[in-house]
Design an enzyme around this catalytic site. Structure first.
Site, PDB file in Angstrom:
ATOM      1  N   ASP A  95      -1.947   2.727  -3.489  1.00 30.78           N
ATOM      2  CA  ASP A  95      -3.075   3.377  -2.801  1.00 30.78           C
ATOM      3  C   ASP A  95      -2.809   3.548  -1.314  1.00 30.78           C
ATOM      4  OD1 ASP A  95      -4.757   4.003  -4.902  1.00 30.78           O
ATOM      5  OD2 ASP A  95      -5.894   2.144  -4.790  1.00 30.78           O
ATOM      6  N   ARG A  96      -3.453   4.578  -0.781  1.00 33.58           N
ATOM      7  CA  ARG A  96      -3.385   4.966   0.634  1.00 33.58           C
ATOM      8  C   ARG A  96      -2.022   5.525   1.006  1.00 33.58           C
ATOM      9  NH1 ARG A  96      -7.806   4.260   3.668  1.00 33.58           N
ATOM     10  NH2 ARG A  96      -9.437   2.858   2.906  1.00 33.58           N
ATOM     11  N   ASP A 109      -2.175  -5.313  -3.925  1.00 31.50           N
ATOM     12  CA  ASP A 109      -2.309  -4.046  -3.195  1.00 31.50           C
ATOM     13  C   ASP A 109      -0.945  -3.404  -2.961  1.00 31.50           C
ATOM     14  OD1 ASP A 109      -5.010  -4.470  -3.246  1.00 31.50           O
ATOM     15  OD2 ASP A 109      -5.317  -4.238  -1.093  1.00 31.50           O
ATOM     16  N   HIS A 121       0.804  -1.229   0.000  1.00 30.43           N
ATOM     17  CA  HIS A 121       0.000   0.000   0.000  1.00 30.43           C
ATOM     18  C   HIS A 121       0.838   1.282   0.000  1.00 30.43           C
ATOM     19  CE1 HIS A 121      -4.169  -1.094  -0.138  1.00 30.43           C
ATOM     20  NE2 HIS A 121      -4.034  -1.993   0.817  1.00 30.43           N
ATOM     21  N   ARG A 175     -17.197  -6.147   3.651  1.00 28.61           N
ATOM     22  CA  ARG A 175     -16.742  -5.051   2.790  1.00 28.61           C
ATOM     23  C   ARG A 175     -17.828  -4.566   1.837  1.00 28.61           C
ATOM     24  NH1 ARG A 175     -10.950  -5.076   2.698  1.00 28.61           N
ATOM     25  NH2 ARG A 175     -10.095  -6.947   3.669  1.00 28.61           N
ATOM     26  N   ASN A 180      -7.212  -6.071  -5.072  1.00 31.95           N
ATOM     27  CA  ASN A 180      -8.398  -5.278  -5.412  1.00 31.95           C
ATOM     28  C   ASN A 180      -8.056  -3.814  -5.647  1.00 31.95           C
ATOM     29  OD1 ASN A 180      -7.999  -5.372  -2.425  1.00 31.95           O
ATOM     30  ND2 ASN A 180      -9.694  -3.913  -2.408  1.00 31.95           N
TER      31      ASN A 180
END
Length: 558
Positions: free
Chosen positions: A334-335, A331, A304, A460, A363
């Site tokens: 992102d973030r 993953d 991430h 989720r 995802n």
């Protein structure tokens, strides 16, 4: 029937437990907060605040489906409770369901018309919906979409400002050649005119020489290395790729540059991503990995965008190589706000030695997630709009699953909504697309294990939850021993579930600079392939906050 005194006692106790839950939430102990809010709800289930607070805790753990359920229950209890709509709208936003979120924020505005915060969030949500409608209006059907990669020639990438040298150089060279030929022709016809034309040819040649295009000729010809390095500005002091081959020395220098917050030239970034695309395209949706006896193999979970923690993994466990191979289980981005550095590093190692590092799709390797959680904004800021399209395309080529030594099944999310899924079914998935909202590919990327047997709805809001019985049947049907997956933050960086048949590994310590969790990776050594789990703590990073490049509306909630 409970007495009035008992009911009053329950209400008072529930309020005390709620206060404990609030303290756990403030300490970023969100799972503990959920457990405490649950106890308060069991004592007094008609308090909308408890449901909304639990919804917020679920959202912090990215359990947006559960957050929506709890917020909806708060709204049922008190239709005028604005925070219920607020929490549900925020969860919808986090899932990319902008139209549903808009309805909730409109209701918040109706209930609290003078609340400036509600007005601000409504306005941002309206912008997001407008952009979505515009994107839908101009979208091209998938069958008509063209590969952005095929429109890029990284060898021609140079400075974007102040240097249109390449086109000028090519034009000048063409003029020089054309005029020289004309001079030869005119020499036969009119010698005086030929002299004038020859002068023009000399002028064109001087333009070529002035631009430096002619510099570096060896016996009148550019070497392959010089051609590949054309248009990289002489003042660029960063890592350089010599020719077509990405070497360990280059990757080390690039990582060192990234560590010092220096950028990689776009020409080399394009080369890395395009070469990775060629490698990934040739792979099946399920990749088989063989670890010879006496050799080892390392599996890492979500990173991430936490580049400095990625460097720490390499410090602890060594750089990827044919003798020290890795699988990064999705993953990557992102973030965290160093996602560009992470993905270029992983891709560069893949180009250096395809067997040294394996990459699986998560995802968050998708357009919808990247648009919301920061990668798209970071790519636009650090590279260009063209790279946004290119990464989106290349992510579609990432494999979905790996099997190590015919015994260990590694996938980002989890297992399936039906029994009987075989490895051959996974190999047959047409993965070259954005993740669908249902089916095998969706479930591979999104599903989570649950402690109870059977299957249940996803916390989720996408995929499903599956129990230990589901895991054991899948392993038995496919003659496998173990499922390794990622996708969920764990306090210790890992969790062993389903009677030891499933391990979750998560490699982003102190996730988003607030969770306080450890990171972990798993080493397997052949022939036993027993998992050895190594945990580690977060390391310092430059003062760039997580989600720094995320969508405006999402930053409001973080």
């Amino acid at each position: 029937m409970p007495t009035m005194a008992a009911e009053k006692s329950d209400v008072l106790l529930a309020e005390q437990i709620k206060q404990q839950a609030n303290e756990a939430f403030k300490a970023n102990k969100f799972s503990q907060a959920i457990d405490l809010y649950t106890k308060a709800i069991e004592l007094n289930g008609q308090n909308a605040v408890y449901w909304a607070n639990r919804a917020f805790s679920h959202a912090k753990l990215e359990e947006y489906g559960s957050a929506i359920q709890d917020a909806s229950r708060a709204i049922e209890i008190d239709p005028k409770y604005s925070k219920g709509y607020y929490r549900r709208g925020a969860a919808y936003l986090s899932m990319g369901k902008f139209k549903d979120a808009l309805k909730d924020f409109q209701q918040v505005k109706r209930i609290s018309p003078n609340d400036p915060d509600a007005s601000k969030k409504l306005k941002e949500c309206e912008k997001a919906v407008t952009k979505l409608k515009f994107a839908e209006a101009i979208s091209v059907p998938t069958s008509e979409q063209r590969s952005v990669a095929e429109s890029i020639d990284f060898r021609t990438i140079g400075a974007e400002t102040g240097s249109s040298n390449h086109s000028l150089q090519v034009t000048a060279a063409a003029v020089a050649v054309a005029v020289a030929l004309l001079a030869i022709l005119m020499l036969v016809v009119r010698p005086i005119v030929a002299t004038m034309v020859a002068s023009a040819a000399l002028a064109a040649f001087l333009v070529v020489n002035k631009t430096g295009w002619w510099a570096g000729y060896t016996d009148g010809f550019l070497t392959k290395s010089q051609i590949l390095n054309i248009d990289v500005e002489p003042q660029y002091a960063g890592a350089r790729i010599e020719g077509d081959v990405i070497t360990l020395d280059f990757v080390k220098q690039m990582m060192d540059d990234f560590k010092n917050q220096k950028s990689l030239h776009k020409r080399y970034a394009f080369q890395i991503v395009l070469q990775t695309r060629e490698i990934l395209m040739a792979l099946p949706s399920l990749v088989d990995i063989n670890v010879p006896d006496g050799k080892h193999f390392t599996v890492c979970g979500d990173v991430h965008g936490q580049f400095f923690d990625l460097l720490n993994i390499f410090e602890l466990n060594g750089l990827p190589s044919d003798e020290n191979p890795y699988l990064f289980n999705g993953d990557f981005v992102d973030r965290g706000s160093f996602s560009v550095e992470v993905i270029l590093t992983l891709f560069a190692f893949k180009c250096m030695s395809p067997s040294a590092i394996h990459l699986s799709r998560g995802n968050h390797e998708s357009k919808s997630m990247n648009k919301i959680y920061g990668f798209e904004g970071e790519v636009r800021s650090k590279l260009s709009d063209k790279f946004v399209e290119l990464f989106a395309e290349v992510f579609c080529y990432l494999p979905l699953a790996h099997v190590i030594n015919e015994k260990i099944f590694v996938v980002h999310g989890g297992l399936f909504s039906t029994d009987g899924v075989k490895l051959s079914d996974i190999r047959a998935i047409d993965r070259f697309c954005e993740p669908p909202e249902e089916g095998l590919m969706c479930e591979i990327l999104w599903s989570d294990p649950q402690p109870n047997p059977g299957r249940g709805p996803s916390k989720r809001g996408v995929g499903l939850s599956f129990g230990g019985d589901v895991t054991k049947r899948f392993l038995k049907d496919n003659n496998l021993d173990l499922v390794v997956r990622s996708h969920e933050v764990k306090d210790e960086g890992y969790e062993i579930e389903h009677d030891g048949k499933l391990i979750t590994v998560f490699s982003a310590p102190n996730y988003c600079d607030q969770m306080g969790n450890k990171g972990a990776f798993i080493r397997f050594e052949a022939p036993s392939m027993e998992p050895k789990i190594v945990t580690f703590s977060a390391v310092p990073h430059p003062d760039v906050k997580p989600m720094a490049f995320a969508s405006n509306f999402l930053r409001m909630f973080n």
